[in-house]
Design an enzyme around this catalytic site. Structure first.
Site, PDB file in Angstrom:
ATOM      1  N   GLU A  98     -60.454   6.819  38.080  1.00 40.04           N
ATOM      2  CA  GLU A  98     -59.023   6.582  38.348  1.00 40.04           C
ATOM      3  C   GLU A  98     -58.804   5.939  39.715  1.00 40.04           C
ATOM      4  O   GLU A  98     -57.922   5.089  39.877  1.00 40.04           O
ATOM      5  CB  GLU A  98     -58.254   7.901  38.245  1.00 40.04           C
ATOM      6  CG  GLU A  98     -58.219   8.445  36.817  1.00 40.04           C
ATOM      7  CD  GLU A  98     -57.498   9.774  36.686  1.00 40.04           C
ATOM      8  OE1 GLU A  98     -57.428  10.280  35.555  1.00 40.04           O
ATOM      9  OE2 GLU A  98     -57.001  10.317  37.709  1.00 40.04           O
TER      10      GLU A  98
ATOM     11  N   THR B 295     -48.940  21.507  33.708  1.00 43.44           N
ATOM     12  CA  THR B 295     -48.370  20.262  33.190  1.00 43.44           C
ATOM     13  C   THR B 295     -46.902  20.440  32.830  1.00 43.44           C
ATOM     14  O   THR B 295     -46.062  19.602  33.158  1.00 43.44           O
ATOM     15  CB  THR B 295     -49.161  19.817  31.935  1.00 43.44           C
ATOM     16  OG1 THR B 295     -50.552  19.772  32.267  1.00 43.44           O
ATOM     17  CG2 THR B 295     -48.697  18.462  31.439  1.00 43.44           C
TER      18      THR B 295
ATOM     19  N   ARG C 108     -44.830  20.837  40.705  1.00 44.76           N
ATOM     20  CA  ARG C 108     -44.112  20.669  39.442  1.00 44.76           C
ATOM     21  C   ARG C 108     -43.018  21.728  39.265  1.00 44.76           C
ATOM     22  O   ARG C 108     -41.949  21.434  38.724  1.00 44.76           O
ATOM     23  CB  ARG C 108     -45.116  20.675  38.284  1.00 44.76           C
ATOM     24  CG  ARG C 108     -45.857  19.329  38.189  1.00 44.76           C
ATOM     25  CD  ARG C 108     -47.056  19.388  37.310  1.00 44.76           C
ATOM     26  NE  ARG C 108     -47.551  18.066  36.933  1.00 44.76           N
ATOM     27  CZ  ARG C 108     -48.694  17.857  36.312  1.00 44.76           C
ATOM     28  NH1 ARG C 108     -49.458  18.876  35.964  1.00 44.76           N
ATOM     29  NH2 ARG C 108     -49.081  16.632  36.017  1.00 44.76           N
TER      30      ARG C 108
ATOM     31  N   PHE D 289     -47.393  12.034  22.316  1.00 42.22           N
ATOM     32  CA  PHE D 289     -46.531  11.744  23.471  1.00 42.22           C
ATOM     33  C   PHE D 289     -46.901  10.444  24.192  1.00 42.22           C
ATOM     34  O   PHE D 289     -46.284  10.096  25.200  1.00 42.22           O
ATOM     35  CB  PHE D 289     -46.550  12.923  24.459  1.00 42.22           C
ATOM     36  CG  PHE D 289     -47.921  13.276  24.997  1.00 42.22           C
ATOM     37  CD1 PHE D 289     -48.484  12.582  26.060  1.00 42.22           C
ATOM     38  CD2 PHE D 289     -48.639  14.333  24.439  1.00 42.22           C
ATOM     39  CE1 PHE D 289     -49.728  12.914  26.563  1.00 42.22           C
ATOM     40  CE2 PHE D 289     -49.899  14.668  24.930  1.00 42.22           C
ATOM     41  CZ  PHE D 289     -50.441  13.951  25.999  1.00 42.22           C
TER      42      PHE D 289
ATOM     43  N   LYS E 266     -45.015  10.176  40.500  1.00 43.59           N
ATOM     44  CA  LYS E 266     -44.534   9.489  39.295  1.00 43.59           C
ATOM     45  C   LYS E 266     -43.095   8.973  39.462  1.00 43.59           C
ATOM     46  O   LYS E 266     -42.395   9.364  40.405  1.00 43.59           O
ATOM     47  CB  LYS E 266     -44.635  10.464  38.111  1.00 43.59           C
ATOM     48  CG  LYS E 266     -46.082  10.834  37.727  1.00 43.59           C
ATOM     49  CD  LYS E 266     -46.103  11.729  36.489  1.00 43.59           C
ATOM     50  CE  LYS E 266     -47.510  12.016  36.007  1.00 43.59           C
ATOM     51  NZ  LYS E 266     -47.506  12.844  34.758  1.00 43.59           N
TER      52      LYS E 266
ATOM     53  N   ARG F 107     -54.935  20.013  41.845  1.00 43.36           N
ATOM     54  CA  ARG F 107     -54.439  20.542  40.562  1.00 43.36           C
ATOM     55  C   ARG F 107     -53.673  21.844  40.802  1.00 43.36           C
ATOM     56  O   ARG F 107     -52.650  22.106  40.167  1.00 43.36           O
ATOM     57  CB  ARG F 107     -55.606  20.809  39.590  1.00 43.36           C
ATOM     58  CG  ARG F 107     -56.371  19.590  39.117  1.00 43.36           C
ATOM     59  CD  ARG F 107     -55.632  18.701  38.162  1.00 43.36           C
ATOM     60  NE  ARG F 107     -55.171  19.342  36.949  1.00 43.36           N
ATOM     61  CZ  ARG F 107     -54.695  18.655  35.895  1.00 43.36           C
ATOM     62  NH1 ARG F 107     -54.643  17.327  35.921  1.00 43.36           N
ATOM     63  NH2 ARG F 107     -54.261  19.278  34.839  1.00 43.36           N
TER      64      ARG F 107
HETATM   65  N1  UDP Z   1     -47.299  14.835  28.654  1.00 46.15           N
HETATM   66  C1  UDP Z   1     -46.204  14.778  27.814  1.00 46.15           C
HETATM   67  N2  UDP Z   1     -46.144  15.648  26.733  1.00 46.15           N
HETATM   68  C2  UDP Z   1     -47.144  16.534  26.454  1.00 46.15           C
HETATM   69  C3  UDP Z   1     -48.265  16.577  27.310  1.00 46.15           C
HETATM   70  C4  UDP Z   1     -48.309  15.716  28.391  1.00 46.15           C
HETATM   71  O1  UDP Z   1     -45.275  13.982  28.018  1.00 46.15           O
HETATM   72  O2  UDP Z   1     -47.038  17.283  25.473  1.00 46.15           O
HETATM   73  C5  UDP Z   1     -47.363  13.903  29.786  1.00 46.15           C
HETATM   74  C6  UDP Z   1     -47.143  14.572  31.147  1.00 46.15           C
HETATM   75  O3  UDP Z   1     -46.467  13.651  31.981  1.00 46.15           O
HETATM   76  C7  UDP Z   1     -48.571  14.799  31.623  1.00 46.15           C
HETATM   77  C8  UDP Z   1     -49.262  13.558  31.094  1.00 46.15           C
HETATM   78  O4  UDP Z   1     -48.659  13.324  29.819  1.00 46.15           O
HETATM   79  O5  UDP Z   1     -48.633  14.928  33.033  1.00 46.15           O
HETATM   80  C9  UDP Z   1     -50.758  13.664  30.931  1.00 46.15           C
HETATM   81  O6  UDP Z   1     -51.056  14.825  30.162  1.00 46.15           O
HETATM   82  P1  UDP Z   1     -52.219  15.819  30.592  1.00 46.15           P
HETATM   83  O7  UDP Z   1     -52.441  16.754  29.464  1.00 46.15           O
HETATM   84  O8  UDP Z   1     -53.388  15.025  31.076  1.00 46.15           O
HETATM   85  O9  UDP Z   1     -51.545  16.643  31.798  1.00 46.15           O
HETATM   86  P2  UDP Z   1     -51.847  16.641  33.379  1.00 46.15           P
HETATM   87  O10 UDP Z   1     -53.317  16.387  33.573  1.00 46.15           O
HETATM   88  O11 UDP Z   1     -50.979  15.543  33.969  1.00 46.15           O
HETATM   89  O12 UDP Z   1     -51.418  18.003  33.845  1.00 46.15           O
HETATM   90 MG    MG Z   2     -54.510  14.862  32.821  1.00 46.99          MG
END
Ligand code: UDP
Ligand code: MG
Length: 147
Positions: free
Chosen positions: A135, A100, A111, A66, A18, A94
């Site tokens: 994707e 996340t 992360r 968000f 990113k 993952r």
């Molecule tokens: N995100 C955010 N706020 C939140 C949750 C997610 O800004 O409360 C952003 C974060 O960059 C995350 C992306 O949105 O990676 C996609 O969210 P997802 O729940 O799909 O998480 P991921 O699959 O990336 O772990």
């Molecule tokens: Mg996701």
């Protein structure tokens, strides 16, 4: 779509490095960690998403609070889109990425080591094999999956 499966020898997943990470020159460090974890980068390109492209990629989150911050951020600088291949690529990546929210990410995850915040969390990885194919086709043509 099924042709992706036929060309890849194993399971594939879509990764994005990113903008927070490309901005800090971390693409090499992250790729080294990906390869050390046993995932193979079988396709890769650096590109700068427009806001509409970021909104399309994250359409599943369009009703979330968000969404605006996320899509602004994802179109604020270059990303590196990658196809990763491994026996269990979706789960393996993952696991390498970590939670996340970097505050909840385990030691040794990308992360934990690189993310700046919940939004600027350095990497994306598909959450299922089905979504991985959707994707991957967002970013790559069949001819670009070179192995
Ligand atoms: N995100 C955010 N706020 C939140 C949750 C997610 O800004 O409360 C952003 C974060 O960059 C995350 C992306 O949105 O990676 C996609 O969210 P997802 O729940 O799909 O998480 P991921 O699959 O990336 O772990
Ligand atoms: Mg996701």
């Amino acid at each position: 779509m099924s042709e992706y499966v036929h060309r890849a020898k194993k399971i594939v997943t879509l990764s994005m490095i990113k903008p927070d990470a490309t901005q800090r020159n971390l693409t090499g460090d992250i790729n080294a960690r990906i390869e050390k974890a046993g995932l193979r980068i079988i396709a890769q390109k650096r590109l700068w998403l427009t806001k509409p492209q970021a909104e399309e990629f994250y359409a599943v989150h369009s009703e979330r609070p968000f969404f605006e911050e996320l899509t602004q951020y994802m179109s604020s600088g270059p990303v590196v889109a990658q196809v990763l291949e491994a026996e269990d690529a979706v789960n393996a990546y993952r696991k390498l990425m970590g939670a996340t929210n970097p505050k909840e990410a385990e030691e040794g995850t990308l992360r934990k080591d690189f993310a700046l915040s919940l939004t600027q969390n350095s990497v994306h990885g598909s959450d299922s094999r089905e979504n991985a194919l959707v994707e991957i086709s967002f970013f790559f043509s069949r001819m670009e999956l070179v192995g």
